[in-house]
Design a protein around this motif. Structure first.
Motif, short mmCIF file in Angstrom:
data_model
loop_
_atom_site.label_atom_id
_atom_site.label_comp_id
_atom_site.label_asym_id
_atom_site.label_seq_id
_atom_site.Cartn_x
_atom_site.Cartn_y
_atom_site.Cartn_z
N THR A 152 -4.72 5.07 0.61
CA THR A 152 -4.65 5.34 1.04
C THR A 152 -5.19 5.83 2.16
O THR A 152 -6.70 6.16 2.71
CB THR A 152 -4.00 4.36 2.29
N GLY A 154 -8.36 6.52 1.48
CA GLY A 154 -9.99 6.25 1.76
C GLY A 154 -9.98 4.25 1.35
O GLY A 154 -10.69 3.87 1.56
N TYR A 155 -8.85 3.89 0.40
CA TYR A 155 -8.95 2.62 -0.08
C TYR A 155 -8.92 1.56 1.29
O TYR A 155 -8.49 1.96 2.19
CB TYR A 155 -7.78 3.21 -0.86
N PRO A 156 -9.62 0.29 0.93
CA PRO A 156 -9.90 0.40 -0.37
C PRO A 156 -11.59 0.24 -0.11
O PRO A 156 -12.47 0.28 -1.73
CB PRO A 156 -10.36 -1.19 -0.66
N ASP A 157 -12.41 0.82 -0.31
CA ASP A 157 -13.74 0.98 0.34
C ASP A 157 -14.05 2.47 -0.09
O ASP A 157 -15.31 3.25 -0.42
CB ASP A 157 -13.98 1.51 2.20
N ALA A 158 -13.46 4.16 -0.02
CA ALA A 158 -14.12 5.08 0.12
C ALA A 158 -13.32 5.85 -1.43
O ALA A 158 -12.98 7.08 -1.00
CB ALA A 158 -13.57 5.79 1.48
N HIS A 159 -11.68 5.30 -2.33
CA HIS A 159 -11.57 6.07 -2.66
C HIS A 159 -11.67 6.34 -4.32
O HIS A 159 -11.35 7.42 -5.43
CB HIS A 159 -10.10 5.24 -3.11
N ASN A 160 -12.84 5.38 -4.59
CA ASN A 160 -13.65 5.89 -5.74
C ASN A 160 -13.85 7.39 -6.16
O ASN A 160 -14.47 7.65 -7.46
CB ASN A 160 -15.04 5.01 -6.40
#
Length: 431
Positions: free
Chosen positions: A117, A120-126
């Motif tokens: 988290t 930025g999970y679930p949108d920006a963690h990659n």
């Protein structure tokens, strides 16, 4: 404190203070109590083979190696499903289970999810995941090397790239405990040994694979020997006005220290000895060796390597007795300058490599050598360029103005503190 359910196979009887017996966890030694309640369960048992496949496919996933093998050994046993909630009637402070007000999420589950988290999970963690490295204590290895990777696999994510594991510090062979009164206060140690001194000791003696024992005399012995005497003494000797009256980074003479693949032939041509060429080889290889140790969190090995080279350099300086050379004789002066140049180059390398460990002391050393901040990066670190036929940007440069002691010996520091305390007491009594 967090809790966990312990399977019956991991419980043993242990005597208590009253002469009776109670049940304890075999793994932690903590007392356990029988309880029965309804919880949500994670099917950890289904991830035994995926976890084994992950570890067998990447032997660097967990380091040091003994901990890697420990996790594999755990996976040889059957994995029991993991309770991931607790009854809210006895645990109100945690995060409620969605759509079930009777249950609280198990603290280790929501703690581990923070790794995602915060990215930025679930949108920006990659952008970060899974190229992350965890540094964990050995007592929470199972949570990070079994539970956490299994949870990640369950949602289609890869495990973290690396898990570095460290052991614990004991005091005179005993675990630190408030009841024993043997807890070491790091702030008090900073005041007593300086921040750099205490950092150096912990990183020099801290071996990740096994518990390390702490006692004050060991701190004083190591820090005084390696920082005050070996490193600081070497700097003082080669920058002293009596031996370096011009106060510069003196020139290097290829004729006195010729480069040759045949060391015997080189000795015949110049004044450098076989041991001197061994020093050049050791220090040339040192940055790469230290970098590899740093990257694998083996800081103690990096510092062992630096210390060994410092000893070699002191041997080089002592062997050639530059203080006996006649500075009025051009040939002797040329050889003296070469000795000083090689020694200062060694110190420049050591100061650069020690910056992450003892930043204040390394800064003082490099400033004494007049090495500018932009000249202190590991990427640009080249040792003894004149020996390799290249120009040296420091040659002829005036040394820095600070001629003080690089690192004050700890006994002297302690005496000064005690003197100040004594003076304060006297002043107070007079009032």
């Amino acid at each position: 404190a967090s809790e966990c359910f312990v399977p019956e196979a991991q419980v043993a009887q242990s005597p208590d203070a009253q002469g009776g017996a109670h049940k304890v966890s075999k793994e932690s030694g903590h007392q356990v109590h029988w309880t029965k309640e309804e919880n949500y369960m994670f099917k950890l048992s289904e991830f035994r083979q995926p976890l084994q496949k992950w570890l067998h496919g990447d032997k660097n996933a967990i380091s040091p190696e003994p901990f890697y093998h420990s996790v594999l050994q755990w996976l040889e046993d059957d994995l029991l499903d993991l309770s991931v909630s607790r009854n809210r009637s006895r645990l109100q402070w945690g995060i409620p289970v969605p759509d079930d007000s009777t249950q609280t999420i198990y603290v280790w589950l929501d703690a581990l999810v923070n790794y995602l988290t915060v990215l930025g999970y679930p949108d920006a963690h990659n952008a970060w995941w899974p190229a992350v490295h965890h540094v964990v204590g050995k007592d929470i290895l199972k949570f990070h090397a079994i539970y956490w990777p299994a949870l990640l696999m369950a949602v289609g994510l890869d495990p973290p790239e690396r898990i570095y594991v460290h052991s614990h510090w004991t005091v005179h062979g005993q675990k630190m405990s408030k009841s024993l009164g043997n807890v070491v206060d790091p702030l008090a140690c900073f005041r007593q040994y300086t921040i750099d001194g205490f950092r150096y000791f912990l990183l020099r003696q801290g071996v990740p694979e096994r518990d390390c024992d702490y006692y004050d005399k060991k701190v004083i012995k190591i820090v005084n020997s390696e920082l005050a005497d070996a490193l600081g003494g070497l700097l003082n000797r080669c920058t002293a006005p009596s031996i370096n009256p011009s106060g510069i980074y003196p020139p290097f003479s290829e004729s006195y220290f010729p480069r040759s693949s045949d060391q015997v032939g080189a000795e015949a041509l110049g004044r450098a000895l076989r041991e001197d060429y061994e020093l050049v080889t050791s220090v040339t290889l040192l940055p790469l060796k230290v970098t590899n140790y740093f990257e694998n969190i083996q800081i103690y090995k990096a510092l062992e390597s630096i210390t060994a080279c410092v000893r070699q350099t002191n041997g080089f300086f002592q062997r050639h007795t530059p203080w006996k050379l006649c500075q009025k004789n051009p040939a002797e002066k040329c050889w003296l300058n070469t000795i000083l140049h090689v020694t200062l180059e060694c110190l420049r390398v050591y100061g650069t490599l020690l910056q992450p460990v003892i930043p204040a002391t390394a800064d003082k050393l490099l400033s004494r050598l007049a090495i500018a901040p932009e000249e202190r990066s590991l990427r640009d670190l080249t040792f003894l360029p004149r020996y390799h036929g290249k120009p040296c940007p420091f040659e002829g440069r005036g040394l820095g103005p600070d001629t003080g002691v690089l690192f004050q010996k700890l006994e002297k520091l302690r005496c000064q503190v005690e003197t100040k305390r004594s003076q304060t007491s006297k002043n107070s009594s007079c009032e």
